[in-house]
Motif scaffolding. Structure first.
Motif, mmCIF file in Angstrom:
data_model
loop_
_atom_site.group_PDB
_atom_site.id
_atom_site.type_symbol
_atom_site.label_atom_id
_atom_site.label_comp_id
_atom_site.label_asym_id
_atom_site.label_seq_id
_atom_site.Cartn_x
_atom_site.Cartn_y
_atom_site.Cartn_z
ATOM 1 N N ASP A 47 0.846 -1.204 0.000
ATOM 2 C CA ASP A 47 0.000 0.000 0.000
ATOM 3 C C ASP A 47 0.874 1.244 0.000
ATOM 4 O OD1 ASP A 47 -2.142 -1.705 0.380
ATOM 5 O OD2 ASP A 47 -2.127 -1.484 2.558
ATOM 6 N N SER A 99 1.345 2.466 7.687
ATOM 7 C CA SER A 99 0.699 1.689 6.615
ATOM 8 C C SER A 99 1.191 0.251 6.625
ATOM 9 C CB SER A 99 1.013 2.295 5.250
ATOM 10 O OG SER A 99 0.577 3.616 5.233
ATOM 11 N N HIS A 110 -1.008 -4.309 8.073
ATOM 12 C CA HIS A 110 -0.785 -5.177 6.907
ATOM 13 C C HIS A 110 -0.124 -4.415 5.770
ATOM 14 C CE1 HIS A 110 -2.766 -8.872 8.216
ATOM 15 N NE2 HIS A 110 -3.423 -8.044 9.008
ATOM 16 N N LEU A 111 0.723 -5.150 5.047
ATOM 17 C CA LEU A 111 1.487 -4.533 3.965
ATOM 18 C C LEU A 111 0.607 -4.127 2.788
ATOM 19 C CD1 LEU A 111 4.524 -6.998 3.826
ATOM 20 C CD2 LEU A 111 4.616 -4.572 4.431
ATOM 21 N N ALA A 112 -0.469 -4.890 2.567
ATOM 22 C CA ALA A 112 -1.187 -4.706 1.295
ATOM 23 C C ALA A 112 -2.697 -4.809 1.453
ATOM 24 C CB ALA A 112 -0.678 -5.754 0.300
ATOM 25 N N ASP A 113 -3.248 -4.260 2.542
ATOM 26 C CA ASP A 113 -4.691 -4.372 2.780
ATOM 27 C C ASP A 113 -5.446 -3.087 2.452
ATOM 28 O OD1 ASP A 113 -3.752 -2.808 4.818
ATOM 29 O OD2 ASP A 113 -5.063 -3.653 6.350
ATOM 30 N N GLY A 114 -4.739 -2.079 1.937
ATOM 31 C CA GLY A 114 -5.412 -0.834 1.538
ATOM 32 C C GLY A 114 -5.781 0.071 2.699
ATOM 33 N N THR A 115 -5.135 -0.129 3.859
ATOM 34 C CA THR A 115 -5.451 0.725 5.012
ATOM 35 C C THR A 115 -4.173 1.190 5.701
ATOM 36 O OG1 THR A 115 -5.400 -0.962 6.765
ATOM 37 C CG2 THR A 115 -7.439 -0.783 5.491
#
Ligand SMILES: CCCCCCCCCCCCC/C=C/[C@@H](O)[C@H](COP(=O)(O)O)NC(=O)CCCCC
Ligand SMILES: Nc1ncnc2c1ncn2[C@@H]1O[C@H](COP(=O)(O)OP(=O)(O)O)[C@@H](O)[C@H]1O
Ligand SMILES: [Ca+2]
Length: 555
Positions: free
Chosen positions: A278, A404, A421-426
């Motif tokens: 993200d 992030s 989380h690395l890639a959860d969009g939050t």
């Protein structure tokens, strides 16, 4: 570990003059010591090794001249006449070996065979399998910051990384930067990106920030997306980025690979790993300021960075000194934070589970995000504004942080937000309200222990898609009036605090620390963009509990 599948090759070869059954499938290379007698031998257990083809770095044919074989360092080793009379043909397989604490090493095994044709067949079969892996980079654009961290970037690259790239047949175009923003501007305007399969950053978080700014900007311009508009859906970057840690904090490398080790990072690049990540965009009054992937911190972390920049000559130790100084200074800042909570996702910032390799939370929330984006595109409405209700918090804070990702680093191995989380969009918005020095120290110390740094009355954490911050000195008259109506008594105390700076909440101004760079504005609008970039990494691997159970030879 994958199951072997259909065998492509099976031969009896030798390793250090001992007979092994060696097999190759599309997914595994396995070598198992031959048992001459079927009788169980307690002191000579059956030895079996296997390596996933995806983790083979390369295969090398061993040259033989006048009864000697060339070693890896170029020196010659005499072949023992008695031992290897019929086994003079040899090839060496170089592969990834896992060591402690997520470190990877390049290990090798040399197989000897009796027949030159068989030896060639093995070499070409392994090479064919490697060539079939399309995710491996062949040509990389490398930027080295010679002044990052302890100023070892160039040496680290030349001594530890370049030899591995050469072994793996990866060609490189290397640029040693000559000034700040050299890499960013080269990527933005000059680099012929079509020629490359990825970009490598040798440096710290600040250098990585330069690389993503160049790449993201270039991608938006190429796709006619306006980066100045905070509501635009940004185009994802196709080129992956590798990080060779050579900076001061190196938190992006640590949090995506599990260690700050140049050899481990180089091996993740060679095997062609891919980890989506993200990115938060930061705007001020509809004007783009910067992107952030790790920490956006106002108050404590902003002040540490500002103070530490004056001590750059000290290297990474500057952060310890500035950290201590800012802890003692104990400034608190007044302002308004509004945020859009992340709805419909799985996971919370207080989870015990961590983001790991192949994280299901990232996969689920990533899917959810793209489905929503498609829907919004059809409806032609902005995804953020219709995504839920904004919440507002006014107050005095010691720190306002947005993480992030976990922001794990050697200083804090679990990070600022351990369950991020690395890639959860939050991004995880962490608000540390005004408290005593003692309480703030308790909060800080918990970053380095098992205790929960959020389990304190003056700390709150929210998983958000977007947030805005306005420091009190930037609030409009109407906002200040609203403050006064809502909180009249509190305002009177504010005035008293201003007149008595010793109380720790004098109206000092802080700055935002954005991945190690100071932002020029304090009133900001931050939006998380799900999986905007990709790294040559795979997230943190769970350490194997019982080695043998994962080894197909043991089953
Ligand atoms: C009394 C014990 C206190 C322990 C507190 C430990 C908390 C540390 C959390 C650190 C999070 C770091 C997040 C990453 C920030 C980097 O982007 C930034 C720039 O890195 P680089 O370019 O490699 O120099 N680093 C920092 O802002 C340093 C923060 C240090 C805070 C003490
Ligand atoms: N050749 C250079 N000369 C001076 N500064 C540079 C150069 N190349 C990159 N920089 C800048 O150096 C800063 C710090 O780099 P970084 O590699 O993150 O080291 P550190 O982790 O020690 O801060 C970054 O802001 C980057 O833009
Ligand atoms: Ca995230």
């Amino acid at each position: 570990m994958e199951r072997p599948g259909r065998l492509l090759l099976l031969s009896e070869l030798r390793v250090r003059n001992t007979a092994y059954d060696v097999s190759l499938s599309r997914s595994l290379l396995t070598w198992k010591r031959r048992v001459s007698s079927p009788v169980y031998h307690p002191f000579r257990p059956s030895v079996c090794h296997s390596v996933s083809v995806s983790e083979i770095i390369s295969v090398r044919e061993e040259e033989e001249e006048n009864g000697s074989r060339r070693r890896e360092d170029g020196s010659w080793k005499k072949i023992k006449e008695r031992e290897e009379k019929d086994y003079r043909q040899a090839f060496t397989v170089l592969y990834v070996e896992r060591c402690r604490q997520h470190r990877w090493r390049c290990a090798e095994v040399t197989f000897t065979c009796s027949d030159a044709a068989l030896c060639q067949h093995w070499i070409s079969s392994i090479r064919e399998q490697l060539a079939a892996i399309t995710s491996r980079p062949k040509h990389l654009l490398v930027y080295i910051n010679p002044y990052g961290g302890k100023r070892q970037g160039k040496r680290i690259y030349e001594q530890k990384v370049a030899p591995l790239f050469a072994l793996a047949g990866v060609s490189t175009h290397v640029i040693v930067t000559e000034f700040a923003n050299h890499a960013r501007d080269h990527l933005k305007m000059e680099a012929e990106l079509k020629k490359f399969d990825g970009v490598v950053c040798v440096g710290g978080d600040g250098m990585f920030s330069e690389i993503i700014h160049g790449l993201i900007w270039r991608t938006q311009i190429d796709n006619s997306v306006d980066p100045n508009c905070p509501d635009e859906t940004l185009s994802t970057c196709s080129l992956r980025i590798g990080i060779i840690p050579a900076g001061s904090t190196d938190c992006i490398c640590f949090a995506t690979v599990g260690t700050n080790d140049p050899v481990t990072s180089a091996l993740h690049i060679i095997v062609g790993d891919s980890q989506p990540m993200d990115v938060c965009s930061v705007h001020h009054n509809n004007t783009f300021l910067r992107y952030s992937v790790s920490l956006l911190g106002y108050g404590f972390y902003g002040d540490v960075l500002t103070d530490s920049e004056r001590k750059r000559w000290m290297g990474p130790a500057r952060y310890d000194l500035s950290g201590l100084k800012m802890f003692l200074t104990h400034h608190c800042y007044e302002g308004t934070v509004s945020y859009l909570p992340a709805r419909g996702i799985i996971g919370t910032p207080r989870d015990a589970a961590r983001c790991q390799s192949g994280c299901v939370v990232c996969q689920h929330n990533g899917r959810l995000h793209s489905e929503r984006a498609e829907r919004y595109e059809m409806d032609d409405t902005s995804d953020c504004e219709s995504d839920g209700e904004w919440r507002t918090i006014r107050g005095k804070f010691l720190a306002i942080n947005a993480a992030s990702m976990s922001c794990a680093c050697p200083r804090s191995p679990k990070g600022l937000s351990p369950a991020a989380h690395l890639a959860d969009g939050t991004t995880d918005l962490i608000l540390v309200r005004k408290c005593s020095r003692f309480d703030f120290l308790r909060h800080l110390l918990r970053h380095t222990s098992k205790d929960d740094q959020f389990d304190l009355t003056f700390v709150e954490v929210h998983r958000v898609r977007r947030f805005r911050f306005t420091p009190r000195h930037c609030q409009s008259d109407s906002e200040l009036e609203l403050d006064l109506q809502e909180n009249g008594k509190h305002q009177i105390f504010s005035q008293i605090c201003r007149d008595h700076p010793a109380c720790g909440c004098a109206p000092a101004y802080s700055s935002w620390n954005c991945d190690g760079e100071i932002l020029t504005h304090t009133a900001i609008d931050v939006r998380a963009h799900c999986q905007l970039i990709k790294l040559f990494a795979r997230g943190i691997e769970e350490p194997p509990v019982f080695e043998d159970l994962t080894n197909p030879c043991a089953i």
